[in-house]
Design a protein around this motif. Structure first.
Motif, PDB file in Angstrom:
ATOM      1  N   UNK A   1      47.553  44.382  58.143  1.00  9.26           N
ATOM      2  CA  UNK A   1      48.409  45.430  57.588  1.00  9.26           C
ATOM      3  C   UNK A   1      49.779  44.852  57.221  1.00  9.26           C
ATOM      4  N   UNK A   2      50.248  43.919  58.032  1.00 10.57           N
ATOM      5  CA  UNK A   2      51.496  43.226  57.693  1.00 10.57           C
ATOM      6  C   UNK A   2      51.369  42.575  56.313  1.00 10.57           C
ATOM      7  N   UNK A   3      50.231  41.927  56.072  1.00 13.01           N
ATOM      8  CA  UNK A   3      50.025  41.266  54.776  1.00 13.01           C
ATOM      9  C   UNK A   3      50.020  42.293  53.646  1.00 13.01           C
ATOM     10  N   UNK A   4      49.481  43.466  53.959  1.00 10.82           N
ATOM     11  CA  UNK A   4      49.471  44.541  52.962  1.00 10.82           C
ATOM     12  C   UNK A   4      50.890  45.050  52.701  1.00 10.82           C
ATOM     13  N   UNK A   5      51.642  45.244  53.794  1.00  8.24           N
ATOM     14  CA  UNK A   5      52.989  45.813  53.670  1.00  8.24           C
ATOM     15  C   UNK A   5      53.974  44.822  53.066  1.00  8.24           C
ATOM     16  N   UNK A   6      53.907  43.578  53.542  1.00  6.93           N
ATOM     17  CA  UNK A   6      54.925  42.603  53.123  1.00  6.93           C
ATOM     18  C   UNK A   6      54.518  41.815  51.888  1.00  6.93           C
ATOM     19  N   UNK A   7      53.196  41.619  51.711  1.00  2.00           N
ATOM     20  CA  UNK A   7      52.752  40.757  50.598  1.00  2.00           C
ATOM     21  C   UNK A   7      51.803  41.460  49.653  1.00  2.00           C
ATOM     22  N   UNK A   8      51.812  42.800  49.727  1.00  2.00           N
ATOM     23  CA  UNK A   8      51.059  43.626  48.777  1.00  2.00           C
ATOM     24  C   UNK A   8      49.582  43.275  48.699  1.00  2.00           C
ATOM     25  N   UNK A   9      49.017  42.780  49.786  1.00  2.00           N
ATOM     26  CA  UNK A   9      47.587  42.487  49.795  1.00  2.00           C
ATOM     27  C   UNK A   9      46.810  43.787  49.656  1.00  2.00           C
ATOM     28  N   UNK A  10      45.802  43.749  48.837  1.00  2.00           N
ATOM     29  CA  UNK A  10      44.977  44.941  48.613  1.00  2.00           C
ATOM     30  C   UNK A  10      43.881  44.953  49.671  1.00  2.00           C
ATOM     31  N   UNK A  11      44.086  45.700  50.720  1.00  2.00           N
ATOM     32  CA  UNK A  11      43.169  45.669  51.858  1.00  2.00           C
ATOM     33  C   UNK A  11      43.145  47.029  52.531  1.00  2.00           C
ATOM     34  N   UNK A  12      41.939  47.454  52.930  1.00  2.00           N
ATOM     35  CA  UNK A  12      41.797  48.726  53.636  1.00  2.00           C
ATOM     36  C   UNK A  12      41.575  48.461  55.119  1.00  2.00           C
ATOM     37  N   UNK A  13      42.092  49.347  55.958  1.00  4.38           N
ATOM     38  CA  UNK A  13      41.973  49.200  57.406  1.00  4.38           C
ATOM     39  C   UNK A  13      41.334  50.469  57.933  1.00  4.38           C
TER      40      UNK A  13
END
Lengths: 453, 453
Positions: free
Chosen positions: B278-290
């Protein structure tokens, strides 16, 4: 400075060959004999129950045998296995010695048995077999075969020794989960099982009886073969991946073992860790002791007789030259069900006769005590079988301390005890009898068999 | 060409810091409130039951928190944990997607719970605590604390939810082997336990009740503290080592997950694998579902109400802003005892509210079916809790196949099911009821609580 807790190998470092000690033994074992003719058997005598590739491995004298790619692939789900240094246990013992253990319980089967279950299922499948029959004591071997057979698309029928079937329902259920059929042995399914039950309807069973039942079923159908989880040469061969890895791992620690220890039922986990180190002793004059630890209630190595005997109770196997308590002997119902076997494999027997390995017998209460101490320090709950190796290692450490020296001790932690927790309950309840088989009882057991070769 | 089965990291690659998502949340959670004053609580309000270092971690907004050397040392007995690719399962499903799983069952406790048990025991010991009390559902957390407390020289008293105590004697015995005392909850030892038993002598118990009992005992003695195995921020913090490792391992595979899945009880194993991604999603805009997968019989995330509620049944904890079914709700006796908790941790609750994570609920029979398929293909027998994550992963693979795309799916296999084998027996006997909590039942459960803030 922090001490190393474990040595992990990468998959690339995993050995791609098994080691065959038959190549390096100074005295080769005497041949197995046909029970009728009393002549050495040939491959064709085994073909009814084993696939040809395993028969070839049984008699091969090649030093190294390639592990098939398909087997390596499945090995990679859990191998290389870790080597641990027992630094917490060392501290609690206050020993000057270093204690290492190779842990074989971290796979689906919870023991070293997966190492030979996978190739055995694979070779059978390759040769068109459709169904396997086998025996199991504590259930580790049965669990190992259940997943391996299902994975390769084979049916499996397991004869589980009655006392374990009753006391370890978890193991039976695990085998069911892996899609195997499990019967309590002695069963009413076979002629031999019915015969045993006629004589003793409450028979606790034995590995010898279960082997007879499984072989009987396998011999009646060309598409059904039999698989054995210990004792035979090809089984020990497959287990040498343990020691081959441990050699690489010990090298990385900078230490070299003075003594290598394994618990002993039929011999496969002991052989697995010990044979590669024995090769170093034989070929490179390494000063190293190899110690097998067996239960005092089933002491074939320390008190048995070296002679030709059957591997099963019904007398269906070839006659094997081995240390034995007599193939009709039914061991006491100790909790280390995997060690309740009347004989030792022919290679181990010859090595013991030649003084190349050592053996000692221990009582179960002391072994459980060692197992609990181990669990509280190292975390892993050991299988009852494995506690014999732990107790053996602790003996070595204590002896070294008395002698004022520091030794490097390596033992094989053959499996976890998650399905054996009721045995620990009995230990805590002080409800764990110690059985020591007397010389008179052994003479009596052996006198009951009538074999002349 | 052979596919990779597993990615192992060396000890040098093991992360030395936990990741604290509080630093990166766009909306911080609302504060816990004192149940009397309804004002935000301060560290001193927690000091009666927790050591100060854990209280600091509970409220810290530092992005990374150093793992103490002593904790790293014990982590090294089983970490880094392996990341597997489920290539056998993929083949059986016939999916175009790639399924990876991080396996947290390979340690002494058999689950991810060891990751927080070790630091919690350590910090308590550092601050002079002598005894810990705690609750346990299925027994994984209790087992994890038992060894950790014994290792650091602390006594442990475990209140084990009655239904698990009766159905999982193996877990109780394992805790005893690690030197812990275990009582069935509700017990007669505490005021609150006696009150529950008065109202319902046959109460199956719940995590909420067990927490109240453990806190009651801890609050009465300055040398006794309480430890919680899930829900709280510091617990999720410790579990992030799972995701931190998984990030490194996924990088080595050359794949990146489209979706990360964990089963959900109080939130710790889900948080552990999900927060670093989620950090990668929040900080690096990674497109990932949790995706968190909870039981349909205890659906706080999918059907619960977001509100201030107590973490325990007696109302001893601070009021926490969370998705809840009401702190008096006693979930059905499903076999995934670790998922029978009425509420979700405050961080997960806020993230769900903000649409940063997803949740879904599943019935237990389908999850056991997925678990058996997994065991027969991948070997590892999953804990009942973990089967929810497996079923969730299989849903994702099926959906991708229907859409004609290939996804990379990562789930957390939080533990093994060796002590839960009787639940598998019930599954095979077709004796596993499915419970789905209705909206009316939820409204009823929530109406029973009277909290205004």
């Amino acid at each position: 400075m922090e001490k190393i807790r474990k040595i992990i190998l990468s998959e690339n470092e995993m050995p791609r060959q098994w080691y065959n000690i038959l190549a390096d033994m100074p005295n080769k074992p005497m041949p197995p004999l046909h029970p009728g003719t009393k002549q050495p058997i040939g491959p064709e005598d085994l073909a009814a129950v084993f696939p040809m590739e395993l028969i070839k491995q049984e008699v091969s004298t090649e030093r190294y045998i390639d592990i098939p790619e398909e087997v390596l692939d499945l090995y990679r789900t859990y191998r290389p296995s870790p080597l641990f240094r027992a630094i917490s246990l060392e501290k609690t013992l206050g020993t000057k010695s270093k204690i290492y253990y190779k842990y074989e319980g971290g796979n689906y089967s919870g023991s070293h048995k997966a190492n030979t279950a996978i190739p055995q299922a694979y070779y059978n499948k390759q040769e068109g077999v459709r169904r396997i029959t086998t025996e199991t004591g504590a259930g580790q071997w049965g669990s190992a075969m259940s997943f391996a057979c299902n994975y390769f698309g084979l049916e499996l029928l397991v004869f589980m020794v009655r006392v374990s079937y009753d006391n370890k329902p978890g193991r039976k259920l695990l085998m069911n989960t892996y899609n195997a059929k499990v019967l309590a042995s002695p069963s009413t399914m076979t002629v031999f099982g019915r015969k045993v039950l006629e004589q003793d309807p409450n028979s606790p069973g034995s590995l010898g009886i279960a082997i007879s039942e499984a072989m009987e079923v396998a011999s009646q159908d060309p598409y059904t073969k039999y698989a054995l989880g210990s004792v035979l040469n090809h089984v020990s061969l497959h287990q040498t991946i343990i020691g081959q890895e441990a050699l690489i791992q010990m090298e990385k620690t900078g230490d070299y073992p003075d003594v290598v220890i394994g618990c002993f039922g039929g011999g496969s986990n002991f052989s697995g860790i010990a044979f590669p180190f024995l090769r170093e002793k034989l070929l490179h004059k390494k000063d190293i002791r190899l110690v097998a630890v067996e239960p005092a209630s089933c002491p074939k190595l320390t008190k048995g007789k070296f002679m030709y005997d059957f591997g099963d109770s019904a007398g269906m196997t070839p006659l094997l030259p081995m240390f034995t308590l007599g193939h009709n002997y039914i061991p006491e119902k100790i909790h280390a069900g995997g060690l309740r076997y009347h004989g030792a494999g022919v290679i181990v027997s010859q090595l013991l006769k030649d003084g190349l390995i050592e053996a000692k017998a221990k009582l179960q209460r002391e072994c459980f005590e060692a197992g609990v101490l181990f669990a509280r320090n190292e975390g892993i709950l050991p299988a009852p079988e494995s506690t014999y190796a732990i107790a053996g290692a602790m003996d070595e450490a204590r002896r070294a301390d008395i002698e004022g020296v520091s030794k490097t001790i390596l033992f094989n932690l053959s499996g976890h005890g998650h399905f054996d927790i009721s045995a620990y309950e009995k230990y805590f309840e002080n409800n764990l009898p110690d059985h020591e088989l007397s010389t008179a009882e052994i003479e009596d057991a052996i006198s009951k068999i009538d074999i002349t070769v």
